[in-house]
Design an enzyme around this catalytic site. Structure first.
Site, short mmCIF file in Angstrom:
data_model
loop_
_atom_site.label_atom_id
_atom_site.label_comp_id
_atom_site.label_asym_id
_atom_site.label_seq_id
_atom_site.Cartn_x
_atom_site.Cartn_y
_atom_site.Cartn_z
N LYS A 146 0.84 -1.18 0.00
CA LYS A 146 0.00 0.00 0.00
C LYS A 146 0.88 1.24 0.00
CE LYS A 146 0.66 1.94 3.34
NZ LYS A 146 1.93 2.54 3.87
N TYR A 231 -4.40 4.34 6.25
CA TYR A 231 -4.93 3.36 7.23
C TYR A 231 -6.25 3.85 7.82
CZ TYR A 231 -0.53 0.73 7.24
OH TYR A 231 0.55 -0.04 6.88
P1 NAD Z 1 12.50 1.40 2.16
O1 NAD Z 1 13.00 2.73 1.74
O2 NAD Z 1 13.03 0.85 3.44
O3 NAD Z 1 12.73 0.32 1.02
C1 NAD Z 1 12.51 0.62 -0.33
C2 NAD Z 1 13.34 -0.31 -1.21
O4 NAD Z 1 13.19 0.11 -2.56
C3 NAD Z 1 14.83 -0.28 -0.88
O5 NAD Z 1 15.36 -1.57 -0.94
C4 NAD Z 1 15.40 0.56 -2.03
O6 NAD Z 1 16.73 0.21 -2.35
C5 NAD Z 1 14.47 0.20 -3.17
N1 NAD Z 1 14.44 1.22 -4.22
C6 NAD Z 1 14.51 0.94 -5.54
N2 NAD Z 1 14.49 2.08 -6.25
C7 NAD Z 1 14.42 3.09 -5.37
C8 NAD Z 1 14.38 4.50 -5.51
N3 NAD Z 1 14.39 5.10 -6.72
N4 NAD Z 1 14.33 5.25 -4.40
C9 NAD Z 1 14.29 4.67 -3.17
N5 NAD Z 1 14.32 3.33 -2.97
C10 NAD Z 1 14.39 2.55 -4.07
O7 NAD Z 1 10.91 1.52 2.23
P2 NAD Z 1 9.91 0.56 3.00
O8 NAD Z 1 9.59 1.18 4.33
O9 NAD Z 1 10.42 -0.81 2.98
O10 NAD Z 1 8.59 0.73 2.11
C11 NAD Z 1 8.41 0.01 0.90
C12 NAD Z 1 6.92 -0.06 0.56
O11 NAD Z 1 6.26 -0.75 1.62
C13 NAD Z 1 6.21 1.27 0.45
O12 NAD Z 1 5.24 1.22 -0.55
C14 NAD Z 1 5.54 1.46 1.79
O13 NAD Z 1 4.36 2.25 1.73
C15 NAD Z 1 5.20 0.04 2.15
N6 NAD Z 1 5.14 -0.19 3.59
C16 NAD Z 1 4.09 -0.88 4.09
C17 NAD Z 1 4.02 -1.15 5.44
C18 NAD Z 1 2.90 -1.99 5.97
O14 NAD Z 1 2.72 -2.06 7.17
N7 NAD Z 1 2.15 -2.66 5.12
C19 NAD Z 1 5.01 -0.69 6.31
C20 NAD Z 1 6.08 0.01 5.76
C21 NAD Z 1 6.15 0.24 4.40
#
Ligand code: NAD
Length: 380
Positions: A146, A231
């Site tokens: 999401k 949420y």
């Molecule tokens: P994060 O920044 O920790 O991870 C993102 C990943 O994408 C990294 O591995 C990064 O290297 C990669 N990536 C590839 N291209 C990129 C770019 N151009 N810029 C930045 N990163 C890039 O983020 P996250 O917290 O893991 O979030 C990822 C997704 O998960 C998002 O859509 C977020 O909304 C969602 N999320 C959901 C929940 C949940 O509870 N369901 C919780 C946190 C995050």
């Protein structure tokens, strides 16, 4: 400690102290008859589908990859990452074959890998649409994080791609797959609180590092509303069981704050549902973390607080001058949602939160931004 475990410890201590002869006289025969048959041996899992995780960031590393150990129907078999060192290290930990590590350039060749059934997109929001469509075109089923995408048009493109490919598409609304939110839904819709009058939902936290993608409009699609306020919006819809007909909203962003050059900080929004239920919601990247849903009926109310954390959720119900806290199991939300997705693929069923569910939230989010910008009610 369970009764049986307690009895076992007592018995072992006793045996160490006085020897077996004395035990025969002092311990009830029922305990002495105990054999290894008392240990419940779980059934072997059924068929586990092979999953590829795309994007190895914080959520993937800290929540999703460890959750596979608790899955009955999903196992991780492939990674897609821009960082080969990280991917290889994680592959060693999770038993992923080196040949199943892809990068963003050769991602499409995953179509030739029969070990991969389902792809889980865990990239920044603005990348969900492209990687979902490419995954579906590769003939795989897709679970995307999401918010589903940055715009309703992107969501529609993803839904169309799933239909064209004849593959499942699900949005990772994990709260729909855990017992506390599910019980709140049941209570709210059961009439046990009397007819529901109002829903109050708050979701936010104080965001840090100004350079992160969540504060970049292109990668995040927006600010707190896209990331965390979703949420509160999604909960207002699933707790009421209705789709809103009108929205109002206000936005405030602290002037000059280096974190908020491109996206908003605080949003308040109201939803009107066809039955007359109103929802009052907040979303923030500024306030101390909040995760609270309340459902107010004429005869009672329920409160989930925290409502969306990965663990430690709490649910209270107040009725007849008594407040009762519901004791429910804490399950791994990610294992539960991944098993649901695998089950839908195996049994050819529609997921509980399909692409259309993500599209609806994006339509309403767009209307919330419009309502705040125009300072007027937007009809949906
Ligand atoms: P994060 O920044 O920790 O991870 C993102 C990943 O994408 C990294 O591995 C990064 O290297 C990669 N990536 C590839 N291209 C990129 C770019 N151009 N810029 C930045 N990163 C890039 O983020 P996250 O917290 O893991 O979030 C990822 C997704 O998960 C998002 O859509 C977020 O909304 C969602 N999320 C959901 C929940 C949940 O509870 N369901 C919780 C946190 C995050």
């Amino acid at each position: 400690m369970s009764k049986i475990a307690g009895e076992e410890i007592t018995r072992r201590r006793f045996m160490t102290g006085v020897g077996k002869g004395a035990v025969a006289a002092a311990v009830p025969a029922s305990l002495l008859k105990r054999t290894s048959a008392d240990v419940v041996v779980p059934e072997p899992p059924g068929k586990k589908l092979g999953w590829a995780v795309v994007g190895l960031g914080s959520l993937a590393i800290n929540q999703i990859l460890p959750a596979f150990a608790k899955c009955e129907k999903a196992r991780v078999v492939a990674f897609v990452s821009g960082h080969p060192d990280k991917a290889h290290k994680l592959a060693l930990r999770y038993g992923v074959a080196a040949k199943n590590i892809y990068n963003y350039q050769n991602y499409d060749s995953i179509k030739d890998n029969p070990e991969v059934d389902v792809i889980y997109i865990v990239l920044p929001n603005g990348m969900h649409a492209e990687y979902t469509v490419r995954g579906l075109q590769a003939g795989k089923h897709v679970l995307t994080e999401k918010p589903m995408a940055n715009s309703p048009a992107d969501c529609q493109q993803m839904i169309d791609a799933a239909h064209k490919a004849g593959r499942k598409l699900m949005v990772a609304y994990r709260c729909r797959y855990e017992p506390f939110n599910r019980e709140a839904i049941r209570l709210a819709r059961s009439g046990e609180l009397g007819p529901v009058q109002m829903i109050l939902a708050d979701a936010g936290f104080k965001i840090g590092d100004p350079t992160q993608w969540r504060l970049n409009k292109q990668l995040a699609g927006g600010g707190s509303l896209m990331d965390i306020g979703i949420y509160a919006l999604n909960a207002s819809r699933y707790l009421s069981g209705e789709e809103p007909s009108e929205v109002n909203a206000m936005i405030y962003t602290t002037p000059g704050d280096p974190r908020f050059k491109e996206v908003e900080e605080h949003v308040t929004f109201q939803l009107r549902f066809p039955s007359g239920v109103l929802a009052n919601c907040s979303s923030s990247y500024g306030y101390f973390h909040q995760s609270q849903f309340r459902v107010c009926g004429t005869e009672g109310r329920l409160q989930l607080d925290p409502a969306t954390w990965y663990t430690g959720l709490r649910l209270w119900v107040e009725r007849d001058n008594a407040i009762e806290e519901r004791q429910l199991p804490n399950v791994d939300h990610f294992a539960s949602e991944m098993d649901h997705m695998s089950g839908c693929v195996l049994d050819n069923k529609e997921p509980l939160t399909p692409g259309e569910e993500g599209w609806r939230d994006l339509k309403i989010i767009t209307a919330i931004y419009e309502a705040a910008q125009q300072g007027k009610t937007i009809k949906l």
